[in-house]
Write a protein that holds these residues in place. Structure first.
Motif, PDB file in Angstrom:
ATOM      1  N   HIS A   1       0.955   5.464   6.380  1.00  0.00           N
ATOM      2  CA  HIS A   1       1.777   5.895   5.507  1.00  0.00           C
ATOM      3  C   HIS A   1       3.017   5.065   4.994  1.00  0.00           C
ATOM      4  N   VAL A   2       3.384   4.255   5.597  1.00  0.00           N
ATOM      5  CA  VAL A   2       4.592   3.390   5.301  1.00  0.00           C
ATOM      6  C   VAL A   2       3.828   2.280   4.113  1.00  0.00           C
ATOM      7  N   ALA A   3       2.477   1.803   4.339  1.00  0.00           N
ATOM      8  CA  ALA A   3       1.933   0.811   3.623  1.00  0.00           C
ATOM      9  C   ALA A   3       1.906   1.636   2.038  1.00  0.00           C
ATOM     10  N   GLY A   4       1.340   3.002   2.217  1.00  0.00           N
ATOM     11  CA  GLY A   4       1.382   3.594   1.142  1.00  0.00           C
ATOM     12  C   GLY A   4       2.592   3.789   0.117  1.00  0.00           C
ATOM     13  N   ALA A   5       3.717   3.889   1.048  1.00  0.00           N
ATOM     14  CA  ALA A   5       4.739   4.162   0.366  1.00  0.00           C
ATOM     15  C   ALA A   5       5.405   2.794  -0.251  1.00  0.00           C
ATOM     16  N   LEU A   6       5.124   1.901   0.496  1.00  0.00           N
ATOM     17  CA  LEU A   6       5.642   0.337  -0.322  1.00  0.00           C
ATOM     18  C   LEU A   6       4.632  -0.049  -1.235  1.00  0.00           C
ATOM     19  N   TRP A   7       3.310   0.572  -1.275  1.00  0.00           N
ATOM     20  CA  TRP A   7       2.332   0.301  -2.527  1.00  0.00           C
ATOM     21  C   TRP A   7       3.003   0.684  -3.521  1.00  0.00           C
ATOM     22  N   GLU A   8       3.248   2.213  -3.616  1.00  0.00           N
ATOM     23  CA  GLU A   8       3.468   2.991  -4.619  1.00  0.00           C
ATOM     24  C   GLU A   8       4.856   2.391  -5.293  1.00  0.00           C
ATOM     25  N   GLY A   9       5.842   1.992  -4.311  1.00  0.00           N
ATOM     26  CA  GLY A   9       7.097   1.449  -4.867  1.00  0.00           C
ATOM     27  C   GLY A   9       6.772   0.161  -5.730  1.00  0.00           C
ATOM     28  N   LEU A  10       6.169  -0.708  -5.133  1.00  0.00           N
ATOM     29  CA  LEU A  10       5.418  -1.932  -5.721  1.00  0.00           C
ATOM     30  C   LEU A  10       4.872  -1.780  -7.098  1.00  0.00           C
TER      31      LEU A  10
END
Length: 448
Positions: free
Chosen positions: A387-396
């Motif tokens: 979930h953290v990786a998904g949020a970071l990918w969205e931000g990127l």
């Protein structure tokens, strides 16, 4: 009595792990509620509900399978761009994987109530979503740090002392030991300590005319004094006595800083000719200062991370050992069954003081929490790290789009990752079953 102690040890660790899981979910629950996300369920376990009670807008309960827990929040999956403005989910794809995403969004949409528009998880700023998802693992990290503080500062760590736990009657060389010899024969020379009259329980206070500063200091001096007759001062029953001892030059295994045998490239023990008197040190718990807590936690985390990084190969090794005559790696992964078994064995040791047993059990629960911390950071769904990786990918994606003045790509749709989630979940369940099976038929024992 031994059986009762075994059961008590298992229960101690079982309760410790259950509380750790519950607090892990609290780590998600508290920040989610603080950020006004509507939390529908807080559950310990999976499967059928055994007990539950609703408090406010959240149902708290326990489920039948104690294999973890979860916190259910509204708005975990953002709506598809093709969905209606009122939130109605359209089924516009016939692909199996796409249908999984559509079904997940539909199930999430059914939870929505009037007023949830600003309380959905996906609408949180990215940094808040990361805090919610990292709250669970960091709760386990906090528990691990606290328990290590209790262990090191309250109980202490086992350290070798200059009190003798064992005095050998003869010298059995490493070559003889490798051939299986365990008993003394008439051809074996008497051990220097036995010949000098030392007995188990004696405490050596001086060697070669100088006070000794712990076991490591004494051991180093013995190794350097081979062939020389040196005076030794020791205390027996409160009375100081003196004797003379001549360390014997013999091949002894080389050990590392942790006391483990050093091996060469072929896997054979490395030996070195050093002075030897034939004694074993007694250990005792020595309390440590608070400054030792974080370094100890760091060492434990590095060890766990090494296991996790090589987890596929480690699991293969466990499978090979479980279905063959190979021995299990004591440093490899184990299941909760294995942890419980070790806890029971520790508790059942009658010769070990109660304080040492409790300290070891506390250390086990602390290590389990640190393992949960590291494992949950793996960037794969359904783990928190995913979930953290998904949020970071969205931000990127959004930052890149803004930088190049492109349209906002919107939320990253985790529902599209459900096929990967199911595969990872199946692999985790398979690994759990394998480890449980291996811990039953080929258990890891610390006392073989």
């Amino acid at each position: 009595m031994t059986v009762l102690l075994f059961i008590l040890g298992v229960l101690f660790v079982a309760v410790g792990i259950a509380v750790s899981i519950a607090l892990h979910e609290v780590g998600h629950l508290v920040p989610a509620k603080a950020f006004k996300v509507r939390v529908t369920q807080y559950m310990i376990g999976f499967g059928p509900t055994v007990f539950s009670r609703r408090r406010g807008e959240t149902e708290y309960g326990v489920k039948a399978l104690p294999l973890g827990g979860y916190v259910s929040m509204v708005g975990m999956y953002p709506p598809n761009k093709a969905d209606d403005a009122d939130g109605t989910v359209r089924s516009s794809s016939t692909g199996m994987f796409q249908q999984l995403a559509t079904d997940a969004r539909a199930a999430a949409a059914e939870q929505l109530q009037p007023g949830d528009e600003n309380r959905m998880f996906y609408n949180l700023p990215i940094w808040k979503r990361i805090i919610v998802m990292l709250g669970g693992p960091f709760m386990n990290l906090l528990i691990g740090v606290v328990l290590f503080a209790v262990l090191l500062m309250g109980f202490g760590t086992a350290q070798s002392t200059t009190r003798l736990a064992e005095v050998n009657q003869c010298v059995i060389t490493s070559d003889q030991a490798a051939q299986g010899q365990t008993e003394c024969t008439d051809a074996d020379p008497a051990a220097p300590a036995y010949e000098a009259g030392l007995l188990p329980g004696d405490t050596i206070t001086a060697f070669d005319g100088q006070p000794v500063d712990g076991w490591n200091d004494l051991s180093a001096r013995i190794k350097e004094a081979a062939g020389r007759s040196v005076p030794v001062t020791y205390v027996r029953d409160g009375v100081e006595q003196d004797t003379m001892i001549t360390p014997l030059l013999t091949k002894r295994p080389v050990t590392d800083d942790d006391g483990a045998p050093v091996t060469d490239d072929a896997g054979n023990p490395v030996t070195k000719e050093v002075g030897f008197i034939g004694v074993a040190a007694a250990t005792e718990l020595v309390r440590q200062p608070g400054t030792e807590v974080l370094p100890a936690v760091g060492d434990n985390l590095r060890s766990i991370a090494g296991v996790v990084i090589n987890l596929p190969q480690r699991v293969v090794d466990v499978a090979q050992a479980a279905f063959s005559s190979e021995e299990r790696d004591p440093n490899g992964p184990i299941s909760v069954v294995g942890v419980g078994r070790i806890a029971g064995e520790i508790s059942a040791l009658e010769e070990v003081p109660v304080a040492s047993k409790v300290a070891t059990l506390v250390g086990l629960v602390a290590s389990v929490n640190l393992a949960l911390f590291v494992f949950n950071l793996i960037p794969l769904l359904p783990l928190d790290g995913g979930h953290v990786a998904g949020a970071l990918w969205e931000g990127l994606r959004r930052r890149v789009a803004k930088l190049f003045k492109r349209p906002d790509p919107g939320h990253f749709d985790l529902a599209k990752m459900l096929p990967v989630t199911y595969v990872v979940f199946a692999l985790l369940m398979g690994m759990s079953v394998l480890l449980i099976y291996a811990d039953i038929v080929k258990p890891v024992s610390l006392f073989n």
